[in-house]
Design an enzyme around this catalytic site. Sequence first.
Site, PDB file in Angstrom:
ATOM      1  N   CYS A  76       0.829  -1.212   0.000  1.00  0.00           N
ATOM      2  CA  CYS A  76       0.000   0.000   0.000  1.00  0.00           C
ATOM      3  C   CYS A  76       0.865   1.266   0.000  1.00  0.00           C
ATOM      4  CB  CYS A  76      -0.997  -0.024   1.169  1.00  0.00           C
ATOM      5  SG  CYS A  76      -2.305   1.203   0.971  1.00  0.00           S
TER       6      CYS A  76
ATOM      7  N   HIS B 274      -3.791  -5.227   0.555  1.00  0.00           N
ATOM      8  CA  HIS B 274      -3.281  -5.664   1.863  1.00  0.00           C
ATOM      9  C   HIS B 274      -3.329  -7.191   1.995  1.00  0.00           C
ATOM     10  CE1 HIS B 274      -2.843  -1.735   3.842  1.00  0.00           C
ATOM     11  NE2 HIS B 274      -3.757  -1.373   2.966  1.00  0.00           N
TER      12      HIS B 274
ATOM     13  N   GLU C  47      -2.163  -8.927   4.319  1.00  0.00           N
ATOM     14  CA  GLU C  47      -2.233  -9.320   5.731  1.00  0.00           C
ATOM     15  C   GLU C  47      -3.662  -9.427   6.244  1.00  0.00           C
ATOM     16  OE1 GLU C  47      -1.224  -6.500   4.491  1.00  0.00           O
ATOM     17  OE2 GLU C  47      -1.743  -4.765   5.716  1.00  0.00           O
TER      18      GLU C  47
END
Length: 516
Positions: A85, A173, A175
């Site tokens: 990002c 993202h 994660e």
Amino acid sequence: MIFYLCDMEKILIFDFGSQYTQLIARRVRELNVYCEIHPFHKIPMIDETVKGIILSGSPFSVRDENSPKPDLTLFRKKLPLLGICYGAQYLAQSNGGEVLPSKIREYGRANLTYVESSHPLMKNIPLKSQVWMSHGDTIKKLPENTKIIASTKDVEIAGYEFVGEKTYAIQFHPEVYHSTDGLQILKNFIVDTCNCKQNWTPNSFVESTVENLKAQLGNDKVVLGLSGGVDSTVAAVLLNKAIGTNLYCIFVDNGLLRKNEFENVLEQYKHLGLNVKGVNAKDKFYNSLDGLSDPEQKRKAIGKTFIEVFDEESNRISDVKWLAQGTIYPDVIESVSATGGPSSTIKSHHNVGGLPDYMKLKIVEPLRLLFKDEVRRVGKTLGLNDNLLGRHPFPGPGLAIRILGDITSEKVQILQEVDYIFIEGLKKSNLYDKVWQAGAILLPIQSVGVMGDERTYERVVALRAVESTDGMTADWCHLPYEFLAKISNEIINKVKGVNRVVYDISSKPPATIEWE
Ligand code: XMP
């Protein structure tokens, strides 16, 4: 600061202040690879144990004058680098690319419409894979010598690489759970590109920590305050493995614990082979609370009394040199301020409420590298039972902040009975493990009721059960009506002095979990 495993191979995460930074670290650890989070303006010395670097997201825009702009030339081409990002945008902008505001803020799910499946970062990532976007800027032009490796319908440059080096960048993202193949992307980077060995396991942690504790503490004596919670217990068992009876554990009964808690937990500690002393200090605590009804004053009185009791007890141990604490990793990560540029705040945490300087004890914190879920896994490896590891969090000031207003031993007793019925009921109905935290609150009001033919005018209690991951936010649990009806009935029938039960349906925010 002591890092027991500084010789462990690791991934470094440079934090630009994203709400997801800790989540990146937890995903890396899930892959059995050790990692550390460092604020972008305090990058540590890089040695051969560092296998790769991840650049986090950020609340800043790369176009902001004061946005984070660390010098990455020290690492580029020397170590694999993954920008996520903001990290991806910063890599683009600082190398001659262009980042502009998106027409609309891209927030939420998207699907990959293009994947360069032969690229090392994209191995086993299917077309249409769902990814999670959260950004206001977008990369409009890439630097020279780069190539797109993934796109979505709205974001053409969703992933790119610097050709000829192991520098990769993704706009989404990986994660976040909503990125369905995110863990695979992280694995591709960490295991395949960085060549990490995946040997960060609870067993390896226990082995190396015990060795390090032995070397660090030698024959010194250590004192530790047990609370009945997971962290202090796991810390104690690790220390016990390293130094045996040189570890002196103190478990204080402040008179504000759950029903039978002191006796039960003390018994469990003894079973674990800990050198533990139970100290009954109920009266001291009740005296210190006498006449106090303000929540903060109650907290302060309890903290002060705890220090007095703990100090007195540790003075009985001759020549004690160390104080052990169950501090865990989220308590020690320096967080990057989202509003104040590169300023940072260090969260401090004291299990024992902060000890006075005159005690002059050195601090040992065997769990300071671990996230909470890792503490539980280590606890399991050490043979702690699920009963102990799955316990709900319980606040340090105990029932004192669940009895609104002033505290008396009679009120404590009433609340203990109510809480006991509620908690045992949750366990019997297999609801205990589905709830993050539960308890009962004694309200400072009485209400009219009727029992048999008699009018009653008695106390009101509230029940609270919440779902949460870290206590920072929480939703009230939608416990089954039948369960609530049964518990309410049991409380009113069995606990003398209570004639009304209410259920708290407030979430945090705006309410807090505790009522005081
Ligand atoms: P709140 O009420 O702030 O609670 O939503 C969040 C979590 O923190 C616990 N809590 C405390 N724990 N000392 C503690 O050790 C305290 O003074 C304290 N106050 C709240 C609470 O039980 C919940 O898990």
